[in-house]
Motif scaffolding. Structure first.
Motif, PDB file in Angstrom:
ATOM      1  N   ARG A 178       7.301   2.947  -2.722  1.00 40.79           N
ATOM      2  CA  ARG A 178       6.283   2.608  -1.723  1.00 40.79           C
ATOM      3  C   ARG A 178       5.599   1.310  -2.138  1.00 40.79           C
ATOM      4  O   ARG A 178       5.164   1.177  -3.283  1.00 40.79           O
ATOM      5  CB  ARG A 178       5.226   3.707  -1.623  1.00 40.79           C
ATOM      6  CG  ARG A 178       5.734   5.043  -1.135  1.00 40.79           C
ATOM      7  CD  ARG A 178       4.669   6.108  -1.336  1.00 40.79           C
ATOM      8  NE  ARG A 178       4.343   6.264  -2.756  1.00 40.79           N
ATOM      9  CZ  ARG A 178       3.258   6.888  -3.210  1.00 40.79           C
ATOM     10  NH1 ARG A 178       2.373   7.389  -2.360  1.00 40.79           N
ATOM     11  NH2 ARG A 178       3.048   7.003  -4.516  1.00 40.79           N
ATOM     12  N   GLU A 179       5.529   0.364  -1.219  1.00 39.96           N
ATOM     13  CA  GLU A 179       4.831  -0.872  -1.532  1.00 39.96           C
ATOM     14  C   GLU A 179       3.378  -0.553  -1.863  1.00 39.96           C
ATOM     15  O   GLU A 179       2.711   0.195  -1.162  1.00 39.96           O
ATOM     16  CB  GLU A 179       4.928  -1.850  -0.366  1.00 39.96           C
ATOM     17  CG  GLU A 179       6.349  -2.332  -0.135  1.00 39.96           C
ATOM     18  CD  GLU A 179       6.426  -3.432   0.903  1.00 39.96           C
ATOM     19  OE1 GLU A 179       5.691  -4.423   0.792  1.00 39.96           O
ATOM     20  OE2 GLU A 179       7.239  -3.287   1.832  1.00 39.96           O
ATOM     21  N   GLY A 180       2.897  -1.145  -2.940  1.00 40.44           N
ATOM     22  CA  GLY A 180       1.545  -0.866  -3.410  1.00 40.44           C
ATOM     23  C   GLY A 180       1.502   0.196  -4.488  1.00 40.44           C
ATOM     24  O   GLY A 180       0.536   0.290  -5.227  1.00 40.44           O
ATOM     25  N   SER A 181       2.561   1.013  -4.582  1.00 40.81           N
ATOM     26  CA  SER A 181       2.635   2.070  -5.590  1.00 40.81           C
ATOM     27  C   SER A 181       4.006   2.096  -6.254  1.00 40.81           C
ATOM     28  O   SER A 181       4.428   3.109  -6.806  1.00 40.81           O
ATOM     29  CB  SER A 181       2.365   3.445  -4.952  1.00 40.81           C
ATOM     30  OG  SER A 181       1.175   3.449  -4.217  1.00 40.81           O
ATOM     31  N   ALA A 182       4.710   0.967  -6.209  1.00 41.15           N
ATOM     32  CA  ALA A 182       6.121   0.948  -6.585  1.00 41.15           C
ATOM     33  C   ALA A 182       6.349   1.258  -8.058  1.00 41.15           C
ATOM     34  O   ALA A 182       7.300   1.956  -8.410  1.00 41.15           O
ATOM     35  CB  ALA A 182       6.731  -0.406  -6.234  1.00 41.15           C
ATOM     36  N   ILE A 183       5.501   0.738  -8.926  1.00 35.67           N
ATOM     37  CA  ILE A 183       5.720   0.961 -10.358  1.00 35.67           C
ATOM     38  C   ILE A 183       5.554   2.433 -10.710  1.00 35.67           C
ATOM     39  O   ILE A 183       6.379   3.020 -11.422  1.00 35.67           O
ATOM     40  CB  ILE A 183       4.764   0.073 -11.183  1.00 35.67           C
ATOM     41  CG1 ILE A 183       5.120  -1.402 -10.970  1.00 35.67           C
ATOM     42  CG2 ILE A 183       4.833   0.429 -12.664  1.00 35.67           C
ATOM     43  CD1 ILE A 183       4.138  -2.369 -11.598  1.00 35.67           C
TER      44      ILE A 183
ATOM     45  N   THR B 288      -6.083  -2.650   8.763  1.00 34.76           N
ATOM     46  CA  THR B 288      -5.513  -2.274   7.461  1.00 34.76           C
ATOM     47  C   THR B 288      -6.637  -1.826   6.552  1.00 34.76           C
ATOM     48  O   THR B 288      -7.617  -2.554   6.367  1.00 34.76           O
ATOM     49  CB  THR B 288      -4.774  -3.460   6.807  1.00 34.76           C
ATOM     50  OG1 THR B 288      -3.923  -4.071   7.780  1.00 34.76           O
ATOM     51  CG2 THR B 288      -3.941  -3.001   5.624  1.00 34.76           C
ATOM     52  N   GLU B 289      -6.502  -0.665   5.934  1.00 32.68           N
ATOM     53  CA  GLU B 289      -7.628  -0.025   5.242  1.00 32.68           C
ATOM     54  C   GLU B 289      -7.749  -0.442   3.780  1.00 32.68           C
ATOM     55  O   GLU B 289      -7.747   0.384   2.862  1.00 32.68           O
ATOM     56  CB  GLU B 289      -7.541   1.503   5.375  1.00 32.68           C
ATOM     57  CG  GLU B 289      -6.385   2.188   4.679  1.00 32.68           C
ATOM     58  CD  GLU B 289      -5.087   2.184   5.449  1.00 32.68           C
ATOM     59  OE1 GLU B 289      -4.302   3.132   5.277  1.00 32.68           O
ATOM     60  OE2 GLU B 289      -4.819   1.225   6.223  1.00 32.68           O
ATOM     61  N   TRP B 290      -7.881  -1.735   3.532  1.00 30.53           N
ATOM     62  CA  TRP B 290      -8.189  -2.193   2.179  1.00 30.53           C
ATOM     63  C   TRP B 290      -9.533  -1.613   1.748  1.00 30.53           C
ATOM     64  O   TRP B 290     -10.454  -1.475   2.562  1.00 30.53           O
ATOM     65  CB  TRP B 290      -8.263  -3.717   2.140  1.00 30.53           C
ATOM     66  CG  TRP B 290      -6.942  -4.413   2.259  1.00 30.53           C
ATOM     67  CD1 TRP B 290      -6.327  -4.798   3.415  1.00 30.53           C
ATOM     68  CD2 TRP B 290      -6.079  -4.819   1.188  1.00 30.53           C
ATOM     69  NE1 TRP B 290      -5.129  -5.417   3.132  1.00 30.53           N
ATOM     70  CE2 TRP B 290      -4.956  -5.443   1.779  1.00 30.53           C
ATOM     71  CE3 TRP B 290      -6.151  -4.726  -0.195  1.00 30.53           C
ATOM     72  CZ2 TRP B 290      -3.909  -5.968   1.021  1.00 30.53           C
ATOM     73  CZ3 TRP B 290      -5.112  -5.249  -0.955  1.00 30.53           C
ATOM     74  CH2 TRP B 290      -4.010  -5.860  -0.348  1.00 30.53           C
ATOM     75  N   ASN B 291      -9.664  -1.295   0.476  1.00 25.19           N
ATOM     76  CA  ASN B 291     -10.886  -0.662  -0.022  1.00 25.19           C
ATOM     77  C   ASN B 291     -12.135  -1.479   0.252  1.00 25.19           C
ATOM     78  O   ASN B 291     -13.203  -0.928   0.531  1.00 25.19           O
ATOM     79  CB  ASN B 291     -10.769  -0.374  -1.519  1.00 25.19           C
ATOM     80  CG  ASN B 291      -9.885   0.826  -1.818  1.00 25.19           C
ATOM     81  OD1 ASN B 291      -9.718   1.707  -0.970  1.00 25.19           O
ATOM     82  ND2 ASN B 291      -9.312   0.872  -3.007  1.00 25.19           N
ATOM     83  N   GLU B 292     -12.020  -2.799   0.169  1.00 29.15           N
ATOM     84  CA  GLU B 292     -13.211  -3.621   0.371  1.00 29.15           C
ATOM     85  C   GLU B 292     -13.743  -3.542   1.802  1.00 29.15           C
ATOM     86  O   GLU B 292     -14.906  -3.840   2.048  1.00 29.15           O
ATOM     87  CB  GLU B 292     -12.945  -5.074   0.002  1.00 29.15           C
ATOM     88  CG  GLU B 292     -11.978  -5.819   0.898  1.00 29.15           C
ATOM     89  CD  GLU B 292     -11.836  -7.274   0.462  1.00 29.15           C
ATOM     90  OE1 GLU B 292     -12.532  -8.128   1.050  1.00 29.15           O
ATOM     91  OE2 GLU B 292     -11.054  -7.551  -0.474  1.00 29.15           O
TER      92      GLU B 292
ATOM     93  N   LYS C  21       0.044  -2.456   5.277  1.00 30.92           N
ATOM     94  CA  LYS C  21      -0.685  -1.424   4.541  1.00 30.92           C
ATOM     95  C   LYS C  21      -1.446  -2.116   3.415  1.00 30.92           C
ATOM     96  O   LYS C  21      -1.169  -3.277   3.093  1.00 30.92           O
ATOM     97  CB  LYS C  21       0.270  -0.372   3.978  1.00 30.92           C
ATOM     98  CG  LYS C  21       1.260  -0.911   2.969  1.00 30.92           C
ATOM     99  CD  LYS C  21       2.190   0.162   2.431  1.00 30.92           C
ATOM    100  CE  LYS C  21       1.501   1.098   1.479  1.00 30.92           C
ATOM    101  NZ  LYS C  21       2.443   2.004   0.765  1.00 30.92           N
ATOM    102  N   PRO C  22      -2.391  -1.427   2.765  1.00 30.43           N
ATOM    103  CA  PRO C  22      -3.100  -2.036   1.640  1.00 30.43           C
ATOM    104  C   PRO C  22      -2.196  -2.230   0.423  1.00 30.43           C
ATOM    105  O   PRO C  22      -1.123  -1.642   0.321  1.00 30.43           O
ATOM    106  CB  PRO C  22      -4.211  -1.010   1.333  1.00 30.43           C
ATOM    107  CG  PRO C  22      -4.277  -0.109   2.505  1.00 30.43           C
ATOM    108  CD  PRO C  22      -2.918  -0.088   3.104  1.00 30.43           C
ATOM    109  N   GLU C  23      -2.661  -3.063  -0.501  1.00 23.99           N
ATOM    110  CA  GLU C  23      -1.992  -3.324  -1.777  1.00 23.99           C
ATOM    111  C   GLU C  23      -0.625  -3.967  -1.620  1.00 23.99           C
ATOM    112  O   GLU C  23       0.288  -3.747  -2.419  1.00 23.99           O
ATOM    113  CB  GLU C  23      -1.873  -2.037  -2.610  1.00 23.99           C
ATOM    114  CG  GLU C  23      -3.194  -1.374  -2.925  1.00 23.99           C
ATOM    115  CD  GLU C  23      -4.143  -2.286  -3.704  1.00 23.99           C
ATOM    116  OE1 GLU C  23      -3.682  -3.183  -4.417  1.00 23.99           O
ATOM    117  OE2 GLU C  23      -5.371  -2.099  -3.573  1.00 23.99           O
ATOM    118  N   THR C  24      -0.443  -4.765  -0.565  1.00 26.19           N
ATOM    119  CA  THR C  24       0.771  -5.543  -0.380  1.00 26.19           C
ATOM    120  C   THR C  24       0.440  -6.749   0.482  1.00 26.19           C
ATOM    121  O   THR C  24      -0.581  -6.750   1.195  1.00 26.19           O
ATOM    122  CB  THR C  24       1.884  -4.706   0.283  1.00 26.19           C
ATOM    123  OG1 THR C  24       3.067  -5.494   0.406  1.00 26.19           O
ATOM    124  CG2 THR C  24       1.469  -4.250   1.679  1.00 26.19           C
ATOM    125  N   ASP C  25       1.303  -7.763   0.419  1.00 24.20           N
ATOM    126  CA  ASP C  25       1.147  -8.903   1.321  1.00 24.20           C
ATOM    127  C   ASP C  25       2.250  -8.909   2.374  1.00 24.20           C
ATOM    128  O   ASP C  25       2.484  -9.907   3.046  1.00 24.20           O
ATOM    129  CB  ASP C  25       1.163 -10.224   0.540  1.00 24.20           C
ATOM    130  CG  ASP C  25       2.474 -10.457  -0.202  1.00 24.20           C
ATOM    131  OD1 ASP C  25       3.314  -9.541  -0.237  1.00 24.20           O
ATOM    132  OD2 ASP C  25       2.649 -11.564  -0.739  1.00 24.20           O
TER     133      ASP C  25
END
Length: 437
Positions: A154-159, A388-392, A324-328
């Protein structure tokens, strides 16, 4: 153990860095000279949290390299992973395998030792069998095996997804291929990660079936959200009520603007075509594709309705551009049809995303103003649209919105805000599948 990965994009780079973290010697070959030079200089051509440090650490340790020549990359490699792009083919929706077959052909031309060629890219059922035919035709002199090892990142959680996956799927039909992959994933085996060994076609279909099912869950809850709006129910409570059922599960039951990204749109379309050609059409997947496309195209109309039926000359602040968040990643992002639809209706757009500004710019109308902060995007806006639901964005207080905005309309496509404080502050608040009062 030494392996090579052909393709230094999202899947290849993440997989390569994570395998190197396991202690494997990894050579990542990127054919694009610009991207390759970035990697050699320690720059990451994609955004993924934590990837820069993982790459830098393993490169410094000598476990992760980026050879300029393909022959150097595959030298002594026991497994050669194909991790190139498989975009949707224009005109028919099939996955375009041009890059996959070209990569395999190039590898076979310079390969000088027995190895296992492994497809990491998402490929249609039957691709592994075609690669086997290429091996027999081009290199009958070498003992080359073929395997399928689909990714579930999943992009943003790939690692995290790579290091602690739900399962590892390996499609292989020879003892040697199975043993090479088993040894490669030994660190996960020690963590009791399920490793599912199957045939080639089964492994290829598992990837598409998984993404098709998850896309179906998203589309289902979005349709339930539409029903909730008609009958006065709350989709958040509906999702929680059904998600607590162990047979259903709570994940992917978040109502919103429709799915996007590099996987679900492409893979559902490809699965639909695969099923049609096999003579077993999947009407459920066909509906998922159609419903999701229609949902994204209807976003602008929802904003217009929230603004009283007209957005001509109005300033709309759009927060979030990536899918989605945590990706560009802007591929198939709901923000694209939303913004285009609003611009076509005469709106003036001020948009901000923490990471996707550069990738978004060439995809948006020239009139769209891309800002350097959420505050700048909100300044003088008649309406706020959260896409897009970025935390900020979650922590924007009603008082701050009143201070920056000219108007009082908030359209929340991710249901992240509490309606009560916003309405108490005088805002007209619209969300997805929740009662208006």
């Amino acid at each position: 153990m030494r392996i090579a990965i052909i393709g230094g994009g999202y899947v290849g780079l993440v997989s390569g860095a994570c395998f190197a973290e396991f202690g494997v010697e990894v050579a990542v070959y990127e054919a694009d000279p610009t991207k390759r030079q970035m990697l050699l200089e320690g720059q990451i051509p994609i955004y993924e949290p934590g990837l820069d440090k993982l790459v830098a650490g393993n490169a410094a340790a000598g476990r992760l390299t980026f050879p300029v020549k393909l022959q150097d990359a595959i030298e002594r490699a026991e497994a050669i992973f194909i991790a190139v792009g498989t975009p949707t083919r224009r005109g028919d929706g099939h996955a375009d395998l041009t890059y996959v077959f070209a990569a395999v052909e190039q590898v076979l031309k310079v390969l000088d030792h027995p190895a296992v060629i492994v497809t990491k890219s998402t490929v249609p059922v039957g691709t592994g069998r075609k690669i086997l035919e290429m091996v027999r035709e081009l290199r009958p002199d070498l003992a080359v095996e073929v395997a399928s090892n689909p990714e579930f990142l999943r992009e943003g959680s790939a690692i995290t997804d790579f290091m602690r996956p739900d399962r590892v799927v390996v499609g292989a039909e020879s003892d040697r291929a199975r043993e090479v992959l088993r040894q490669l994933y030994r660190p996960l085996y020690l963590l009791e990660t399920p490793i599912v060994f199957t045939g080639l076609e089964t492994a290829e279909l598992i990837k598409y079936a998984a993404n098709g099912f998850l896309a179906m869950k998203i589309t289902f809850i979005n349709e339930m959200a539409d029903l909730c709006e008609k009958v006065g129910a709350d989709v958040n409570d509906v999702a929680r009520g059904i998600g607590l059922d162990g047979r259903i599960g709570k994940k992917f039951l978040h109502a919103g603007p429709g799915f996007g990204g590099s996987c679900f749109p492409k893979d559902t379309l490809a699965l639909m075509r695969i099923a049609e050609e096999a003579g077993a059409p999947s009407r459920l997947v066909q509906s998922v594709v159609a419903v999701n496309d229609a949902r994204k195209e209807g976003l602008a109309a929802r904003v217009v309705a929230a603004c009283g039926g007209d957005v001509q000359h109005k300033v709309i602040a759009v927060l979030g551009l990536a899918f989605k968040p945590e990706t560009d990643d802007m591929r198939e992002s709901p923000a694209l049809p939303l913004i285009r639809g609003l611009v076509s209706r005469g709106a003036r757009i001020q948009a901000f995303d923490p990471e996707a500004i550069q990738t978004a710019r060439p995809l948006l109308p020239e009139s769209v103003v891309l800002t350097e902060s959420s505050a700048e995007a909100l300044t003088g806006a008649d309406a706020l649209v959260l896409i897009t639901e970025w935390n900020e964005f979650r922590v924007l207080a009603p008082a701050r919105l009143k201070e920056l905005m000219r108007g009082n309309v908030v359209v929340d496509f991710r249901n992240v805000y509490d309606p009560a404080p916003l309405r108490a502050a005088g805002f007209s608040y619209a969300s997805i599948g929740r009662p208006e009062t």
